[in-house]
Design a protein around this motif. Structure first.
Motif, PDB file in Angstrom:
ATOM      1  N   PHE A   1      23.881  16.253-105.449  1.00 40.96           N
ATOM      2  CA  PHE A   1      24.785  16.537-106.656  1.00 40.96           C
ATOM      3  C   PHE A   1      24.687  17.948-107.157  1.00 40.96           C
ATOM      4  CE2 PHE A   1      25.141  11.734-108.327  1.00 40.96           C
ATOM      5  CZ  PHE A   1      25.802  11.291-107.150  1.00 40.96           C
TER       6      PHE A   1
ATOM      7  N   TYR B   1      27.053  20.995-106.643  1.00 39.27           N
ATOM      8  CA  TYR B   1      28.495  20.201-106.239  1.00 39.27           C
ATOM      9  C   TYR B   1      29.485  20.448-107.241  1.00 39.27           C
ATOM     10  CZ  TYR B   1      31.967  16.679-104.825  1.00 39.27           C
ATOM     11  OH  TYR B   1      33.036  15.996-104.377  1.00 39.27           O
TER      12      TYR B   1
ATOM     13  N   TYR C   1      27.866  21.208-110.494  1.00 38.42           N
ATOM     14  CA  TYR C   1      27.305  20.293-111.417  1.00 38.42           C
ATOM     15  C   TYR C   1      25.795  20.717-111.558  1.00 38.42           C
ATOM     16  CZ  TYR C   1      25.374  16.094-113.517  1.00 38.42           C
ATOM     17  OH  TYR C   1      24.722  15.114-114.143  1.00 38.42           O
TER      18      TYR C   1
ATOM     19  N   CYS D   1      23.231  12.228-112.367  1.00 42.27           N
ATOM     20  CA  CYS D   1      23.759  11.866-113.549  1.00 42.27           C
ATOM     21  C   CYS D   1      23.284  10.769-114.412  1.00 42.27           C
ATOM     22  CB  CYS D   1      25.165  11.322-113.324  1.00 42.27           C
ATOM     23  SG  CYS D   1      26.094  12.711-112.094  1.00 42.27           S
TER      24      CYS D   1
ATOM     25  N   HIS E   1      28.790  10.718-114.920  1.00 37.92           N
ATOM     26  CA  HIS E   1      28.697  12.145-115.109  1.00 37.92           C
ATOM     27  C   HIS E   1      27.935  12.800-116.510  1.00 37.92           C
ATOM     28  CE1 HIS E   1      32.280  12.195-112.050  1.00 37.92           C
ATOM     29  NE2 HIS E   1      31.131  11.873-111.565  1.00 37.92           N
TER      30      HIS E   1
ATOM     31  N   ASP F   1      22.965   7.902-111.520  1.00 36.80           N
ATOM     32  CA  ASP F   1      23.466   8.127-110.241  1.00 36.80           C
ATOM     33  C   ASP F   1      23.099   9.296-109.645  1.00 36.80           C
ATOM     34  OD1 ASP F   1      25.484   8.241-108.242  1.00 36.80           O
ATOM     35  OD2 ASP F   1      27.364   8.261-109.699  1.00 36.80           O
TER      36      ASP F   1
ATOM     37  N   ASP G   1      24.456   7.682-101.426  1.00 35.26           N
ATOM     38  CA  ASP G   1      24.981   7.795-102.838  1.00 35.26           C
ATOM     39  C   ASP G   1      24.970   6.274-103.586  1.00 35.26           C
ATOM     40  OD1 ASP G   1      26.560   8.327-105.166  1.00 35.26           O
ATOM     41  OD2 ASP G   1      28.427   8.555-104.192  1.00 35.26           O
TER      42      ASP G   1
ATOM     43  N   HIS H   1      34.313   5.665-102.752  1.00 38.07           N
ATOM     44  CA  HIS H   1      34.873   6.836-101.599  1.00 38.07           C
ATOM     45  C   HIS H   1      34.248   6.410-100.571  1.00 38.07           C
ATOM     46  CE1 HIS H   1      30.874   8.522-102.791  1.00 38.07           C
ATOM     47  NE2 HIS H   1      31.170   8.084-103.917  1.00 38.07           N
TER      48      HIS H   1
ATOM     49  N   HIS I   1      31.708  12.952-100.721  1.00 40.98           N
ATOM     50  CA  HIS I   1      33.298  12.436-101.035  1.00 40.98           C
ATOM     51  C   HIS I   1      34.029  12.754 -99.713  1.00 40.98           C
ATOM     52  CE1 HIS I   1      32.451  12.636-105.650  1.00 40.98           C
ATOM     53  NE2 HIS I   1      32.045  11.329-105.053  1.00 40.98           N
TER      54      HIS I   1
ATOM     55  N   GLU J   1      31.580   1.586-105.618  1.00 43.22           N
ATOM     56  CA  GLU J   1      30.899   1.834-107.153  1.00 43.22           C
ATOM     57  C   GLU J   1      31.907   1.190-108.482  1.00 43.22           C
ATOM     58  OE1 GLU J   1      30.439   5.696-108.060  1.00 43.22           O
ATOM     59  OE2 GLU J   1      31.344   6.474-106.395  1.00 43.22           O
TER      60      GLU J   1
ATOM     61  N   TRP K   1      32.206  17.607-118.137  1.00 41.22           N
ATOM     62  CA  TRP K   1      31.623  16.574-117.129  1.00 41.22           C
ATOM     63  C   TRP K   1      31.769  15.144-117.860  1.00 41.22           C
ATOM     64  CZ3 TRP K   1      31.035  16.888-111.986  1.00 41.22           C
ATOM     65  CH2 TRP K   1      30.993  18.134-111.597  1.00 41.22           C
TER      66      TRP K   1
ATOM     67  N   GLU L   1      26.227   1.147-107.922  1.00 43.25           N
ATOM     68  CA  GLU L   1      26.930   1.746-106.525  1.00 43.25           C
ATOM     69  C   GLU L   1      25.871   1.506-105.462  1.00 43.25           C
ATOM     70  OE1 GLU L   1      27.256   6.083-106.848  1.00 43.25           O
ATOM     71  OE2 GLU L   1      28.772   6.074-105.023  1.00 43.25           O
TER      72      GLU L   1
END
Ligand code: MF3
Ligand code: CO
Length: 243
Positions: A45, A48, A51, A56, A65, A82, A93, A156, A163, A192, A209, A223
């Motif tokens: 992350f 990304y 971020y 998160c 997020h 996360d 993930d 995803h 992703h 998730e 975010w 998730e």
């Protein structure tokens, strides 16, 4: 992906153990960051879409997020964590919601149902089915328990990128606007569910975010990254210490 998944799962467990009243969300981020680096992996992350952190952390009415900060966790808070890990070019993930202390009966129930939504979806994640079978399983379980499903974010595909296609929604769109691909052996996807105690609508805070529920009620997240096989799916974000 098994290697990345295992590190992500261990990072999630480590973070979950740190969820206690008085702890700052940034200190959890730091511990997870250092653990991931110690495994010769990288936090997927971090950086990304710019971020700014490795994980998160989303409290109570925050859906996903949430950005780690100097804020301290309070007793009874529900804390969604996360984590994404890149190892040898592949990503794992995963996420889960933890409680600081014992928590209320409602909070425990929301977390439990959200986890069950994942496992219902997992049973639908088989060749011959379509992605909508996963979506339907999540939505049914959430709504039949009086909760709602977030529509603005989805699961995803996952592989060398966090992703990838396909999108894996947690609800059925009627009338259907998007393709509904078949599930095939060898696919790797992140399922998730993001489940709200109240309304499904969300808002994004000014930090650009943090996603919060529109009605201020709590939200939970669960998730895992999974591999579709010819028989039961395999959870890749797995370790001895699963939430
Ligand atoms: N939590 C998201 C997911 O599970 C990814 C986070 S994107 C980041 O798919 F930028 F916030 F890191
Ligand atoms: Co994900």
């Amino acid at each position: 992906m098994r290697a990345a998944g295992r590190i992500a799962a261990k990072a999630r467990a480590l973070a979950g153990k740190m969820v206690k009243a008085g702890v700052t969300t940034r200190s959890i981020d730091k511990a997870v960051h250092d653990y991931i680096i110690s495994q010769k992996a990288t936090p997927a992350f971090l950086g990304y879409r710019d971020y700014p952190a490795s994980i998160c952390i989303s409290l109570n009415n925050e859906v996903i997020h949430g950005i780690p900060s100097g804020r301290r966790i309070n007793k009874g808070d529900i804390v969604s964590i996360d984590v994404g890990v890149m190892k040898d070019g592949f990503v794992g993930d995963c996420a889960a919601t933890f409680i600081a202390g014992e928590g209320s009966e409602e909070s425990n129930r929301l977390i439990q149902i959200t986890r069950e939504c994942f496992y219902k979806a997992l049973q639908a994640a088989k060749p011959g089915n379509r992605v909508s079978d996963i979506s339907r399983a999540v939505q049914r379980h959430a709504e039949s328990n009086g909760y709602s499903v977030v529509r603005d974010y989805t699961g995803h595909g996952v592989g060398s990128q966090i992703h990838e296609s396909p999108e894996v929604p947690n609800f059925i769109e009627t009338p259907r606007k998007k393709a509904d691909p078949r599930i095939t052996e060898g696919m790797t996807i992140a399922i998730e569910p993001m489940i709200n105690a109240g309304v499904p609508e969300i808002l994004i805070l000014d930090d650009g975010w943090t996603v919060v529920t529109k009605d201020g009620k709590n939200s939970a997240h669960y998730e895992n990254t999974i591999l579709i096989t010819g028989s039961d799916p395999e959870i890749l974000t797995v370790c001895e210490d699963m939430p």
